[in-house]
Design a protein around this motif. Structure first.
Motif, PDB file in Angstrom:
ATOM      1  N   SER A  63       0.807  -1.219   0.000  1.00  0.00           N
ATOM      2  CA  SER A  63       0.000   0.000   0.000  1.00  0.00           C
ATOM      3  C   SER A  63       0.844   1.276   0.000  1.00  0.00           C
ATOM      4  CB  SER A  63      -0.997   0.008   1.164  1.00  0.00           C
ATOM      5  OG  SER A  63      -0.346   0.027   2.402  1.00  0.00           O
ATOM      6  N   ASP A  64       2.115   1.135  -0.407  1.00  0.00           N
ATOM      7  CA  ASP A  64       2.901   2.337  -0.737  1.00  0.00           C
ATOM      8  C   ASP A  64       2.589   2.764  -2.173  1.00  0.00           C
ATOM      9  OD1 ASP A  64       4.141  -0.125  -1.448  1.00  0.00           O
ATOM     10  OD2 ASP A  64       5.976   0.956  -1.947  1.00  0.00           O
ATOM     11  N   LYS A  65       1.934   1.849  -2.916  1.00  0.00           N
ATOM     12  CA  LYS A  65       1.544   2.149  -4.301  1.00  0.00           C
ATOM     13  C   LYS A  65       0.094   2.608  -4.308  1.00  0.00           C
ATOM     14  CE  LYS A  65       5.266  -0.082  -6.101  1.00  0.00           C
ATOM     15  NZ  LYS A  65       5.920  -0.321  -4.788  1.00  0.00           N
ATOM     16  N   GLY A  66      -0.154   3.770  -4.896  1.00  0.00           N
ATOM     17  CA  GLY A  66      -1.523   4.261  -4.956  1.00  0.00           C
ATOM     18  C   GLY A  66      -1.602   5.724  -4.582  1.00  0.00           C
ATOM     19  N   ASP A  67      -2.805   6.170  -4.258  1.00  0.00           N
ATOM     20  CA  ASP A  67      -3.046   7.580  -3.949  1.00  0.00           C
ATOM     21  C   ASP A  67      -2.709   7.831  -2.480  1.00  0.00           C
ATOM     22  OD1 ASP A  67      -3.829  10.171  -3.946  1.00  0.00           O
ATOM     23  OD2 ASP A  67      -5.972   9.780  -4.189  1.00  0.00           O
ATOM     24  N   THR A  68      -1.418   7.910  -2.211  1.00  0.00           N
ATOM     25  CA  THR A  68      -0.951   7.978  -0.833  1.00  0.00           C
ATOM     26  C   THR A  68       0.314   8.802  -0.713  1.00  0.00           C
ATOM     27  OG1 THR A  68      -0.181   6.642   1.049  1.00  0.00           O
ATOM     28  CG2 THR A  68       0.359   5.810  -1.156  1.00  0.00           C
ATOM     29  N   GLU A  69       0.482   9.391   0.453  1.00  0.00           N
ATOM     30  CA  GLU A  69       1.713  10.127   0.761  1.00  0.00           C
ATOM     31  C   GLU A  69       2.671   9.268   1.588  1.00  0.00           C
ATOM     32  OE1 GLU A  69       0.746  14.680   1.392  1.00  0.00           O
ATOM     33  OE2 GLU A  69      -0.779  13.448   2.376  1.00  0.00           O
ATOM     34  N   ALA A  70       2.288   8.025   1.815  1.00  0.00           N
ATOM     35  CA  ALA A  70       3.142   7.120   2.593  1.00  0.00           C
ATOM     36  C   ALA A  70       4.359   6.714   1.762  1.00  0.00           C
ATOM     37  CB  ALA A  70       2.344   5.890   3.008  1.00  0.00           C
ATOM     38  N   LEU A  71       5.527   6.818   2.346  1.00  0.00           N
ATOM     39  CA  LEU A  71       6.761   6.460   1.641  1.00  0.00           C
ATOM     40  C   LEU A  71       7.064   4.961   1.794  1.00  0.00           C
ATOM     41  CD1 LEU A  71       9.015   9.483   2.705  1.00  0.00           C
ATOM     42  CD2 LEU A  71       7.894   9.130   0.491  1.00  0.00           C
ATOM     43  N   ALA A  72       7.691   4.387   0.761  1.00  0.00           N
ATOM     44  CA  ALA A  72       8.045   2.962   0.779  1.00  0.00           C
ATOM     45  C   ALA A  72       8.943   2.625   1.966  1.00  0.00           C
ATOM     46  CB  ALA A  72       8.736   2.580  -0.524  1.00  0.00           C
ATOM     47  N   LYS A  73       9.647   3.645   2.465  1.00  0.00           N
ATOM     48  CA  LYS A  73      10.526   3.487   3.627  1.00  0.00           C
ATOM     49  C   LYS A  73       9.805   2.870   4.828  1.00  0.00           C
ATOM     50  CE  LYS A  73      13.575   6.486   6.454  1.00  0.00           C
ATOM     51  NZ  LYS A  73      14.700   5.547   6.537  1.00  0.00           N
ATOM     52  N   ILE A  74       8.492   3.092   4.924  1.00  0.00           N
ATOM     53  CA  ILE A  74       7.708   2.501   6.025  1.00  0.00           C
ATOM     54  C   ILE A  74       7.899   0.989   6.066  1.00  0.00           C
ATOM     55  CG2 ILE A  74       5.331   1.946   6.750  1.00  0.00           C
ATOM     56  CD1 ILE A  74       4.569   4.798   5.725  1.00  0.00           C
ATOM     57  N   TRP A  75       7.837   0.377   4.890  1.00  0.00           N
ATOM     58  CA  TRP A  75       7.895  -1.090   4.824  1.00  0.00           C
ATOM     59  C   TRP A  75       9.332  -1.595   4.840  1.00  0.00           C
ATOM     60  CZ3 TRP A  75       4.172   1.988   2.708  1.00  0.00           C
ATOM     61  CH2 TRP A  75       2.869   1.742   3.141  1.00  0.00           C
ATOM     62  N   GLN A  76      10.285  -0.702   4.561  1.00  0.00           N
ATOM     63  CA  GLN A  76      11.701  -1.074   4.667  1.00  0.00           C
ATOM     64  C   GLN A  76      12.160  -1.032   6.128  1.00  0.00           C
ATOM     65  OE1 GLN A  76      13.134   1.891   1.943  1.00  0.00           O
ATOM     66  NE2 GLN A  76      12.154   0.852   0.217  1.00  0.00           N
ATOM     67  N   ASP A  77      11.601  -0.080   6.872  1.00  0.00           N
ATOM     68  CA  ASP A  77      11.958   0.089   8.290  1.00  0.00           C
ATOM     69  C   ASP A  77      10.729  -0.159   9.158  1.00  0.00           C
ATOM     70  OD1 ASP A  77      14.448   0.845   7.358  1.00  0.00           O
ATOM     71  OD2 ASP A  77      14.056   2.984   7.542  1.00  0.00           O
ATOM     72  N   LYS A  78      10.043  -1.263   8.915  1.00  0.00           N
ATOM     73  CA  LYS A  78       8.736  -1.506   9.529  1.00  0.00           C
ATOM     74  C   LYS A  78       8.792  -1.525  11.054  1.00  0.00           C
ATOM     75  CE  LYS A  78       4.364  -2.109   8.434  1.00  0.00           C
ATOM     76  NZ  LYS A  78       3.755  -2.615   9.635  1.00  0.00           N
ATOM     77  N   ALA A  79       9.872  -2.088  11.620  1.00  0.00           N
ATOM     78  CA  ALA A  79       9.951  -2.170  13.082  1.00  0.00           C
ATOM     79  C   ALA A  79      10.019  -0.767  13.684  1.00  0.00           C
ATOM     80  CB  ALA A  79      11.162  -2.994  13.511  1.00  0.00           C
ATOM     81  N   ASP A  80      10.778   0.124  13.039  1.00  0.00           N
ATOM     82  CA  ASP A  80      10.862   1.502  13.532  1.00  0.00           C
ATOM     83  C   ASP A  80       9.525   2.220  13.353  1.00  0.00           C
ATOM     84  OD1 ASP A  80      12.438   3.907  14.439  1.00  0.00           O
ATOM     85  OD2 ASP A  80      11.728   4.620  12.489  1.00  0.00           O
ATOM     86  N   PHE A  81       8.906   2.020  12.205  1.00  0.00           N
ATOM     87  CA  PHE A  81       7.588   2.621  11.960  1.00  0.00           C
ATOM     88  C   PHE A  81       6.588   2.149  13.017  1.00  0.00           C
ATOM     89  CE2 PHE A  81       3.337   2.386  10.058  1.00  0.00           C
ATOM     90  CZ  PHE A  81       3.154   3.702   9.675  1.00  0.00           C
ATOM     91  N   ASP A  82       6.570   0.859  13.268  1.00  0.00           N
ATOM     92  CA  ASP A  82       5.641   0.289  14.251  1.00  0.00           C
ATOM     93  C   ASP A  82       5.874   0.891  15.639  1.00  0.00           C
ATOM     94  OD1 ASP A  82       4.680  -1.277  12.206  1.00  0.00           O
ATOM     95  OD2 ASP A  82       5.585  -3.147  12.910  1.00  0.00           O
TER      96      ASP A  82
END
Ligand code: ASC
Length: 128
Positions: A63-82
């Protein structure tokens, strides 16, 4: 579960929108842009504490793909994001508790901590 990533994006954006509305009104009161009403402030703080638990579920894989301002970095650094999301929830819960007191310093500090959680995550994980 979400049928499509677009639904997950819509879900988290709806939650963030409600958070921003409630948090923004609290800020307006603390900055003297409108009168401070302790009952309204506390109700909004309760709303933010409850709403803070919602967006995380919408950050599904892909869900980094689509109409969103969320950066792919969220899923690369998921533990930090969480952990940042959890810290936000903890700060929002503390703000809801502080709002039930009449201690202005505590309320302002708890509000500032919550705002720092918003900004801290946006700075790293949201498109500008
Ligand atoms: C808000 C809002 C944010 C945060 C952030 C706090 O009211 O919409 O994203 O506060 O600006 O620093």
């Amino acid at each position: 579960n979400f049928k499509e990533t677009a639904d997950a994006i819509e879900y988290r954006q709806a939650a963030f929108g409600l958070i921003a509305y409630n948090f923004g009104d609290m800020g307006a009161m603390l900055k003297g842009k409108k009168p401070f009403d302790a009952a309204v402030f506390s109700s909004r703080a309760d709303n933010v504490a409850a709403l803070s638990k919602l967006p995380h579920e919408g950050f599904i894989d892909g869900s980094d793909k689509g109409d969103t301002e969320a950066l792919a970095k969220i899923w690369q650094d998921k533990a930090d994001f969480d952990s940042k999301m959890t810290a936000f929830q903890d700060n929002a819960a503390a703000l809801a508790i502080a709002a039930k007191t009449s201690n202005e310093n505590n309320i302002k500090q708890a509000f500032a901590n919550t705002g720092k959680s918003c900004k801290g995550c946006h700075d790293v994980y949201k498109k500008d």
